[in-house]
Design a protein around this motif. Sequence first.
Motif, PDB file in Angstrom:
ATOM      1  N   LYS A  22     -13.747 -29.480  -4.522  1.00 53.73           N
ATOM      2  CA  LYS A  22     -12.363 -29.785  -4.169  1.00 53.73           C
ATOM      3  C   LYS A  22     -11.858 -30.992  -4.941  1.00 53.73           C
ATOM      4  N   GLU A  23     -12.750 -31.949  -5.165  1.00 55.65           N
ATOM      5  CA  GLU A  23     -12.386 -33.146  -5.941  1.00 55.65           C
ATOM      6  C   GLU A  23     -12.329 -32.845  -7.429  1.00 55.65           C
ATOM      7  N   HIS A  24     -13.293 -32.055  -7.894  1.00 55.68           N
ATOM      8  CA  HIS A  24     -13.441 -31.818  -9.341  1.00 55.68           C
ATOM      9  C   HIS A  24     -12.531 -30.707  -9.845  1.00 55.68           C
ATOM     10  N   THR A  25     -12.511 -29.588  -9.143  1.00 52.03           N
ATOM     11  CA  THR A  25     -11.706 -28.419  -9.538  1.00 52.03           C
ATOM     12  C   THR A  25     -11.042 -27.848  -8.293  1.00 52.03           C
ATOM     13  N   PRO A  26      -9.905 -28.391  -7.876  1.00 46.97           N
ATOM     14  CA  PRO A  26      -9.284 -28.009  -6.596  1.00 46.97           C
ATOM     15  C   PRO A  26      -9.061 -26.509  -6.419  1.00 46.97           C
ATOM     16  N   ASN A  27      -8.888 -25.796  -7.509  1.00 45.59           N
ATOM     17  CA  ASN A  27      -8.583 -24.365  -7.407  1.00 45.59           C
ATOM     18  C   ASN A  27      -9.776 -23.462  -7.712  1.00 45.59           C
ATOM     19  N   LYS A  28     -10.983 -24.056  -7.732  1.00 47.28           N
ATOM     20  CA  LYS A  28     -12.154 -23.255  -8.080  1.00 47.28           C
ATOM     21  C   LYS A  28     -13.329 -23.625  -7.202  1.00 47.28           C
ATOM     22  N   SER A  29     -14.002 -22.614  -6.663  1.00 45.12           N
ATOM     23  CA  SER A  29     -15.167 -22.838  -5.815  1.00 45.12           C
ATOM     24  C   SER A  29     -16.397 -23.180  -6.650  1.00 45.12           C
ATOM     25  N   PHE A  30     -17.289 -23.974  -6.066  1.00 42.49           N
ATOM     26  CA  PHE A  30     -18.522 -24.343  -6.758  1.00 42.49           C
ATOM     27  C   PHE A  30     -19.352 -23.113  -7.110  1.00 42.49           C
ATOM     28  N   LYS A  31     -19.307 -22.087  -6.291  1.00 39.49           N
ATOM     29  CA  LYS A  31     -20.109 -20.896  -6.540  1.00 39.49           C
ATOM     30  C   LYS A  31     -19.698 -20.170  -7.814  1.00 39.49           C
ATOM     31  N   ASP A  32     -18.467 -20.439  -8.284  1.00 39.11           N
ATOM     32  CA  ASP A  32     -17.951 -19.783  -9.483  1.00 39.11           C
ATOM     33  C   ASP A  32     -18.039 -20.655 -10.729  1.00 39.11           C
ATOM     34  N   TYR A  33     -18.730 -21.792 -10.633  1.00 35.69           N
ATOM     35  CA  TYR A  33     -18.796 -22.708 -11.766  1.00 35.69           C
ATOM     36  C   TYR A  33     -19.510 -22.062 -12.956  1.00 35.69           C
ATOM     37  N   ILE A  34     -18.926 -22.230 -14.125  1.00 30.41           N
ATOM     38  CA  ILE A  34     -19.542 -21.804 -15.368  1.00 30.41           C
ATOM     39  C   ILE A  34     -19.946 -23.043 -16.151  1.00 30.41           C
ATOM     40  N   GLU A  35     -20.511 -22.844 -17.329  1.00 32.27           N
ATOM     41  CA  GLU A  35     -21.066 -23.967 -18.091  1.00 32.27           C
ATOM     42  C   GLU A  35     -20.038 -25.063 -18.339  1.00 32.27           C
ATOM     43  N   ARG A  36     -18.810 -24.683 -18.668  1.00 33.41           N
ATOM     44  CA  ARG A  36     -17.776 -25.683 -18.937  1.00 33.41           C
ATOM     45  C   ARG A  36     -17.511 -26.572 -17.719  1.00 33.41           C
ATOM     46  N   ASP A  37     -17.447 -25.978 -16.535  1.00 24.23           N
ATOM     47  CA  ASP A  37     -17.203 -26.738 -15.308  1.00 24.23           C
ATOM     48  C   ASP A  37     -18.357 -27.691 -15.022  1.00 24.23           C
ATOM     49  N   ILE A  38     -19.571 -27.205 -15.228  1.00 24.31           N
ATOM     50  CA  ILE A  38     -20.758 -28.015 -14.955  1.00 24.31           C
ATOM     51  C   ILE A  38     -20.843 -29.191 -15.921  1.00 24.31           C
ATOM     52  N   ASN A  39     -20.614 -28.927 -17.198  1.00 21.03           N
ATOM     53  CA  ASN A  39     -20.678 -30.009 -18.186  1.00 21.03           C
ATOM     54  C   ASN A  39     -19.631 -31.078 -17.913  1.00 21.03           C
ATOM     55  N   ARG A  40     -18.432 -30.639 -17.514  1.00 24.18           N
ATOM     56  CA  ARG A  40     -17.367 -31.602 -17.232  1.00 24.18           C
ATOM     57  C   ARG A  40     -17.681 -32.406 -15.979  1.00 24.18           C
ATOM     58  N   LEU A  41     -18.288 -31.766 -14.974  1.00 25.31           N
ATOM     59  CA  LEU A  41     -18.695 -32.488 -13.771  1.00 25.31           C
ATOM     60  C   LEU A  41     -19.712 -33.563 -14.108  1.00 25.31           C
ATOM     61  N   ILE A  42     -20.677 -33.231 -14.953  1.00 26.95           N
ATOM     62  CA  ILE A  42     -21.694 -34.209 -15.358  1.00 26.95           C
ATOM     63  C   ILE A  42     -21.042 -35.394 -16.076  1.00 26.95           C
ATOM     64  N   GLU A  43     -20.074 -35.102 -16.947  1.00 26.38           N
ATOM     65  CA  GLU A  43     -19.370 -36.163 -17.673  1.00 26.38           C
ATOM     66  C   GLU A  43     -18.608 -37.079 -16.724  1.00 26.38           C
ATOM     67  N   ARG A  44     -17.873 -36.491 -15.791  1.00 27.33           N
ATOM     68  CA  ARG A  44     -17.075 -37.298 -14.865  1.00 27.33           C
ATOM     69  C   ARG A  44     -17.957 -38.075 -13.893  1.00 27.33           C
ATOM     70  N   LEU A  45     -19.073 -37.456 -13.501  1.00 26.78           N
ATOM     71  CA  LEU A  45     -20.019 -38.153 -12.633  1.00 26.78           C
ATOM     72  C   LEU A  45     -20.551 -39.405 -13.324  1.00 26.78           C
ATOM     73  N   GLU A  46     -20.901 -39.264 -14.597  1.00 28.30           N
ATOM     74  CA  GLU A  46     -21.423 -40.409 -15.347  1.00 28.30           C
ATOM     75  C   GLU A  46     -20.351 -41.472 -15.543  1.00 28.30           C
ATOM     76  N   GLU A  47     -19.121 -41.042 -15.800  1.00 29.81           N
ATOM     77  CA  GLU A  47     -18.014 -41.993 -15.961  1.00 29.81           C
ATOM     78  C   GLU A  47     -17.788 -42.810 -14.691  1.00 29.81           C
ATOM     79  N   LYS A  48     -17.902 -42.148 -13.546  1.00 28.38           N
ATOM     80  CA  LYS A  48     -17.592 -42.801 -12.269  1.00 28.38           C
ATOM     81  C   LYS A  48     -18.754 -43.601 -11.720  1.00 28.38           C
ATOM     82  N   THR A  49     -19.975 -43.096 -11.867  1.00 32.78           N
ATOM     83  CA  THR A  49     -21.124 -43.717 -11.209  1.00 32.78           C
ATOM     84  C   THR A  49     -22.098 -44.392 -12.169  1.00 32.78           C
TER      85      THR A  49
END
Length: 301
Positions: A22-49
């Motif tokens: 909901k925070e990362h991709t408000p219009n997309k469920s985690f169960k539907d994540y593809i490589e692009r979504d996962i890579n971007r989540l990793i990038e944003r996680l590193e930026e924030k934490t």
Amino acid sequence: MAKSLSESQFDVFVYFFDAIAKEHTPNKSFKDYIERDINRLIERLEEKTKEKIGRTTIVNYRDRYNKKEGEKFTYLKSYLDILAQYIDYSSYENFIKENKAFWGLEKYRAEELILSRGNKKKHKSSTDEKRHYKKLSYKKLSNLTPKEIVKYTKSFLAQTKSESSNDKTLFWLGVLLLSQNQYEESIRYIKESIKINPIDDEYHYNLALAMFKGKRPFRLKMNEIKEIQTSLKTAIRINNKKEKYHCLKYLITQDYFRRSGLDDPDNSSNDLPMITKEEPNELERLFSSLGGLSKDNYFKN
């Protein structure tokens, strides 16, 4: 019908990744994540934490999110603690404490809803698997029997499906597959290791070896040679002191460019680098990757 504790533990895990999605991709469920979504989540996680979690771990969590009834369900709380910071919670346990009443799980203490608390034995096993890859080296690989190589390959393949997986696991699996002439799979896993850790020169060098697919340079097409040279140049740029890298560069020049009457824009030298400091058997492994190219034609005892 009331749900069991194990079912509630899984529900909490799902709620957690729903909150992340909901925070990362408000219009997309985690169960539907593809490589692009996962890579971007990793990038944003590193930026924030300022913390980093490997792609394989996130893929495993997505697969567990989508698990079927009766399938095994595991995770490591330490990784979920890092992910919790992405949605502004101090830990996974804190996320549960603040939300369990909303989920109708007031009867449970937060710590009861954390699966990994009862998973110490498995975590120890994962640690043992990590030690396993540390014991593998080029020298040890050269002394393994074919049966032992298959055994190691199965072990490393199993690790890629667990949370003990990391770039080293993927890399050594790729090297093991290369030794068995399974070139496409070798390329796949070595590329995965590079995605996680792009600054290890050995990864790029072994990718170059795998891309020969057991053929000598002369048998390849120009675009294939260029792709190999790109990986090799990256390895040399990271570490230009390893003799085997320059030896491979020389062999490409001689067997592909010079033999075809062409100039190699990446190498104007006609001198064969001396191989004196590499690990035992690395020269043999290099030539065995270039099918049909004889070491004796270049190195005289």
